[in-house]
Scaffold this motif. Structure first.
Motif, PDB file in Angstrom:
ATOM      1  N   ILE A 191       0.859  -1.169   0.069  1.00 42.16           N
ATOM      2  CA  ILE A 191       0.063   0.103   0.113  1.00 42.16           C
ATOM      3  C   ILE A 191       0.952   1.287  -0.042  1.00 42.16           C
ATOM      4  O   ILE A 191       1.813   1.295   0.733  1.00 42.16           O
ATOM      5  CB  ILE A 191      -1.033  -0.050   1.294  1.00 42.16           C
ATOM      6  CG1 ILE A 191      -1.850  -1.097   1.038  1.00 42.16           C
ATOM      7  CG2 ILE A 191      -1.713   1.489   1.314  1.00 42.16           C
ATOM      8  CD1 ILE A 191      -2.899  -1.370   2.343  1.00 42.16           C
ATOM      9  N   ASN A 192       0.507   2.000  -0.957  1.00 39.28           N
ATOM     10  CA  ASN A 192       1.418   3.355  -1.092  1.00 39.28           C
ATOM     11  C   ASN A 192       0.698   4.529  -0.265  1.00 39.28           C
ATOM     12  O   ASN A 192       1.234   5.612   0.146  1.00 39.28           O
ATOM     13  CB  ASN A 192       1.618   3.899  -2.484  1.00 39.28           C
ATOM     14  CG  ASN A 192       2.484   2.826  -3.262  1.00 39.28           C
ATOM     15  OD1 ASN A 192       3.721   2.361  -2.523  1.00 39.28           O
ATOM     16  ND2 ASN A 192       2.313   2.582  -4.228  1.00 39.28           N
ATOM     17  N   ALA A 193      -0.739   4.409  -0.362  1.00 39.06           N
ATOM     18  CA  ALA A 193      -1.590   5.514   0.360  1.00 39.06           C
ATOM     19  C   ALA A 193      -2.793   5.083   0.593  1.00 39.06           C
ATOM     20  O   ALA A 193      -3.097   4.206  -0.078  1.00 39.06           O
ATOM     21  CB  ALA A 193      -1.654   6.660  -0.568  1.00 39.06           C
ATOM     22  N   ILE A 194      -3.307   5.654   1.840  1.00 42.25           N
ATOM     23  CA  ILE A 194      -4.692   5.186   2.062  1.00 42.25           C
ATOM     24  C   ILE A 194      -5.676   6.532   2.064  1.00 42.25           C
ATOM     25  O   ILE A 194      -5.129   7.786   2.776  1.00 42.25           O
ATOM     26  CB  ILE A 194      -4.913   4.297   3.397  1.00 42.25           C
ATOM     27  CG1 ILE A 194      -4.403   3.145   3.211  1.00 42.25           C
ATOM     28  CG2 ILE A 194      -6.428   4.550   3.813  1.00 42.25           C
ATOM     29  CD1 ILE A 194      -4.718   2.209   4.555  1.00 42.25           C
ATOM     30  N   ALA A 195      -6.702   6.382   1.480  1.00 38.45           N
ATOM     31  CA  ALA A 195      -7.574   7.847   1.309  1.00 38.45           C
ATOM     32  C   ALA A 195      -8.946   7.592   1.930  1.00 38.45           C
ATOM     33  O   ALA A 195      -9.711   6.262   1.896  1.00 38.45           O
ATOM     34  CB  ALA A 195      -7.639   8.017   0.033  1.00 38.45           C
ATOM     35  N   TRP A 196      -9.690   8.545   2.368  1.00 38.99           N
ATOM     36  CA  TRP A 196     -11.077   8.335   2.527  1.00 38.99           C
ATOM     37  C   TRP A 196     -11.904   9.045   1.471  1.00 38.99           C
ATOM     38  O   TRP A 196     -11.601  10.240   1.223  1.00 38.99           O
ATOM     39  CB  TRP A 196     -11.544   9.060   4.036  1.00 38.99           C
ATOM     40  CG  TRP A 196     -11.051   8.079   4.935  1.00 38.99           C
ATOM     41  CD1 TRP A 196      -9.927   8.358   5.731  1.00 38.99           C
ATOM     42  CD2 TRP A 196     -11.885   7.085   5.789  1.00 38.99           C
ATOM     43  NE1 TRP A 196     -10.222   7.255   6.835  1.00 38.99           N
ATOM     44  CE2 TRP A 196     -11.067   6.604   6.687  1.00 38.99           C
ATOM     45  CE3 TRP A 196     -13.163   6.726   5.388  1.00 38.99           C
ATOM     46  CZ2 TRP A 196     -11.827   5.608   7.493  1.00 38.99           C
ATOM     47  CZ3 TRP A 196     -13.605   5.431   6.169  1.00 38.99           C
ATOM     48  CH2 TRP A 196     -13.011   5.089   7.137  1.00 38.99           C
ATOM     49  N   TYR A 197     -13.105   8.512   0.894  1.00 35.71           N
ATOM     50  CA  TYR A 197     -13.889   9.087  -0.012  1.00 35.71           C
ATOM     51  C   TYR A 197     -15.148   9.132   0.701  1.00 35.71           C
ATOM     52  O   TYR A 197     -15.358   8.507   1.525  1.00 35.71           O
ATOM     53  CB  TYR A 197     -13.871   8.261  -1.412  1.00 35.71           C
ATOM     54  CG  TYR A 197     -12.498   8.092  -2.199  1.00 35.71           C
ATOM     55  CD1 TYR A 197     -11.547   7.769  -2.069  1.00 35.71           C
ATOM     56  CD2 TYR A 197     -12.610   8.833  -3.400  1.00 35.71           C
ATOM     57  CE1 TYR A 197     -10.415   7.722  -2.745  1.00 35.71           C
ATOM     58  CE2 TYR A 197     -11.515   9.090  -4.221  1.00 35.71           C
ATOM     59  CZ  TYR A 197     -10.426   8.357  -3.871  1.00 35.71           C
ATOM     60  OH  TYR A 197      -9.405   8.397  -4.367  1.00 35.71           O
TER      61      TYR A 197
END
Length: 114
Positions: free
Chosen positions: A30-36
């Motif tokens: 995983i390079n990044a985690i985001a909330w949408y």
């Protein structure tokens, strides 16, 4: 990679909630985690993201109110949401950007009453 989102609920305007996104599986990819989030009748939008180096991004509408953070020991990313507004009402999804693929968790509903 599997993502488990939690923490949504009903809150009055001005209140706070903390969302959690727990990752399992090949988390090293995983390079990044985001909330949408996606409100009824609207397109899904990026709310906040945290990258491997802990740099963060926020959509303008939540700057100063929301904070994204991570606990590497727990493989969990949090979204602390303060001063909530009715327009924050949406289903919130966490997303993990991997080397080759993106992964999505199930949504968690946030409802802010006026």
């Amino acid at each position: 990679v599997q993502l488990q989102a939690s923490g949504g609920g009903l809150v009055q305007a001005g209140g706070s909630l903390r969302l959690s996104c727990a990752a399992s599986g090949s988390t090293d990819s995983i390079n990044a985690i985001a909330w949408y989030r996606q409100a009824p009748g609207k397109q899904r939008e990026l709310v906040a993201a945290i990258r491997r180096g802990n740099s963060t991004d926020y959509v303008d509408s939540v700057k100063g109110r929301f904070t994204i953070s991570r606990d590497n020991a727990k493989n969990t990313v949090y979204l602390q949401m303060n001063s909530l507004k009715p327009e924050d009402t949406a289903v919130y999804y966490c997303n993990a950007a991997g080397v080759k693929y993106d992964y999505w968790g199930q949504g968690t509903l946030v409802t802010v009453s006026s």
